[in-house]
Design an enzyme around this catalytic site. Sequence first.
Site, PDB file in Angstrom:
ATOM      1  N   VAL A 247      -9.354  -1.073  -3.584  1.00 27.07           N
ATOM      2  CA  VAL A 247     -10.705  -0.505  -4.534  1.00 27.07           C
ATOM      3  C   VAL A 247     -10.988   0.180  -5.118  1.00 27.07           C
ATOM      4  CG1 VAL A 247     -12.845  -0.689  -3.368  1.00 27.07           C
ATOM      5  CG2 VAL A 247     -11.932  -1.908  -2.459  1.00 27.07           C
TER       6      VAL A 247
ATOM      7  N   SER B 283      -4.811   9.486  -6.841  1.00 27.56           N
ATOM      8  CA  SER B 283      -6.269   8.775  -7.106  1.00 27.56           C
ATOM      9  C   SER B 283      -6.208   8.163  -7.290  1.00 27.56           C
ATOM     10  CB  SER B 283      -7.046  10.475  -7.219  1.00 27.56           C
ATOM     11  OG  SER B 283      -8.144   9.747  -7.426  1.00 27.56           O
TER      12      SER B 283
ATOM     13  N   TYR C  44       0.717  -1.161   0.778  1.00 25.71           N
ATOM     14  CA  TYR C  44       0.345  -0.081  -0.165  1.00 25.71           C
ATOM     15  C   TYR C  44       0.539   1.194  -0.145  1.00 25.71           C
ATOM     16  CZ  TYR C  44      -3.769  -3.043   0.865  1.00 25.71           C
ATOM     17  OH  TYR C  44      -5.107  -3.824   0.554  1.00 25.71           O
TER      18      TYR C  44
ATOM     19  N   SER D 112      -7.114  14.472   0.984  1.00 34.84           N
ATOM     20  CA  SER D 112      -5.707  13.915   2.188  1.00 34.84           C
ATOM     21  C   SER D 112      -6.252  12.648   1.408  1.00 34.84           C
ATOM     22  CB  SER D 112      -6.418  13.462   3.049  1.00 34.84           C
ATOM     23  OG  SER D 112      -7.809  13.166   3.840  1.00 34.84           O
TER      24      SER D 112
ATOM     25  N   THR E 149      -9.088  14.859  -5.611  1.00 30.29           N
ATOM     26  CA  THR E 149      -9.591  13.247  -5.917  1.00 30.29           C
ATOM     27  C   THR E 149      -9.050  13.554  -7.615  1.00 30.29           C
ATOM     28  OG1 THR E 149     -10.465  12.897  -4.182  1.00 30.29           O
ATOM     29  CG2 THR E 149     -10.880  11.315  -6.239  1.00 30.29           C
TER      30      THR E 149
ATOM     31  N   LYS F 141     -17.162  12.700  -5.053  1.00 32.14           N
ATOM     32  CA  LYS F 141     -16.618  13.412  -5.729  1.00 32.14           C
ATOM     33  C   LYS F 141     -15.519  12.218  -6.433  1.00 32.14           C
ATOM     34  CE  LYS F 141     -13.754  11.395  -2.311  1.00 32.14           C
ATOM     35  NZ  LYS F 141     -12.607  11.518  -2.440  1.00 32.14           N
TER      36      LYS F 141
ATOM     37  N   ASP G  20     -11.910  18.239  -1.800  1.00 24.09           N
ATOM     38  CA  ASP G  20     -11.894  16.597  -1.430  1.00 24.09           C
ATOM     39  C   ASP G  20     -12.021  16.233  -3.195  1.00 24.09           C
ATOM     40  OD1 ASP G  20     -11.022  13.983  -0.834  1.00 24.09           O
ATOM     41  OD2 ASP G  20     -12.918  13.499   0.003  1.00 24.09           O
TER      42      ASP G  20
END
Length: 338
Positions: A284, A259, A50, A143, A253, A196, A249
């Site tokens: 996901v 993103s 990750y 974030s 994104t 979003k 956000d």
Amino acid sequence: MAEKIAVLGAGSWGSTLANMLVENGHSVMLWARNQKQVDQLNQDHINPDYMKTLVYSDKLVATTDMKAAVTGANVILIVIPTKGLRQVADQLDKILGELEQQPLIIHATKGLEQNTYKRPSEMLAEEIAPAHRSAIVVLSGPSHAEDVAIKDMTAVTAACEDLEKAKKVQKLFSNSYFRVYTNDDVIGAEFGAALKNIIAIGAGALQGLGYHDNARAALITRGLAEIRRLGVAFGANPMTFIGLSGVGDLVVTATSKNSRNWRAGYQLGQGQKLDDVIKNMGMVIEGVYTTKAAYELSRKRQVKMPITESLYEVLYHGKDIKDAISQLMSRDLTSEIE
């Protein structure tokens, strides 16, 4: 004041927030299902599937035992994809019942449940008994984990109808580079966070097709109008959508390669098939599922969401992206303010 905090979910965002909370002086135990991942975090202080470059604090403890993670915790942060949220919440509820604890529940999940169209806080409220929690707070805003990991300046919102609980979250997370504001509009914060991702897929697709700044700005602006319309239809404060959990956000994104929703859209714009994009991503892509939920919800509530509808046709019925864009641009002319 230092708190004992359990973090459920060791993906990019969950593990980064857990590490930051440790650096803020709290005692944190991070729960994950995968034993190999837990061993890497405890022994080598890495989470390579990750966060490839982050070296985690040696004070962060990871475990596959949820009961061990939450025992004695005053605060539980849940960072689980929408699809798996109920299962984890149900498991947590049973454990909290045994422990007779009533912790503050915070979630950083962004999406809508398929078929029920429930927001994450609604799902948590249904699965975790009131006797097993003091409140549910939403943590949301622009974030990316990759930026927080390098201590880039970040501002987010803690939303809860009980502002005192939101202020508690504000104090837990805030530091020299991570600033938390408060808001009592949970509905608006969660709709902004979920929807979003739809617009981010569209923005990535535009860039993959070779469109430029004007097109992206138009999509983001009109996408925000759709997000606001649906949120307000469910009782959200329209002002929330010009805040951190709304436009903030959305901008981050829909403009960043960090993103996964933007990256998914970019690959679609480059001509890849959705199944291949999902397989290649390895994580996901919330926006794919949220597009379906938002499309169905907008039709039930008779809310106009033409961008969402176009992306739904592309993702779920194989419509050509170029045809979808052409139809969007040739719709009947209308006023910007509706």
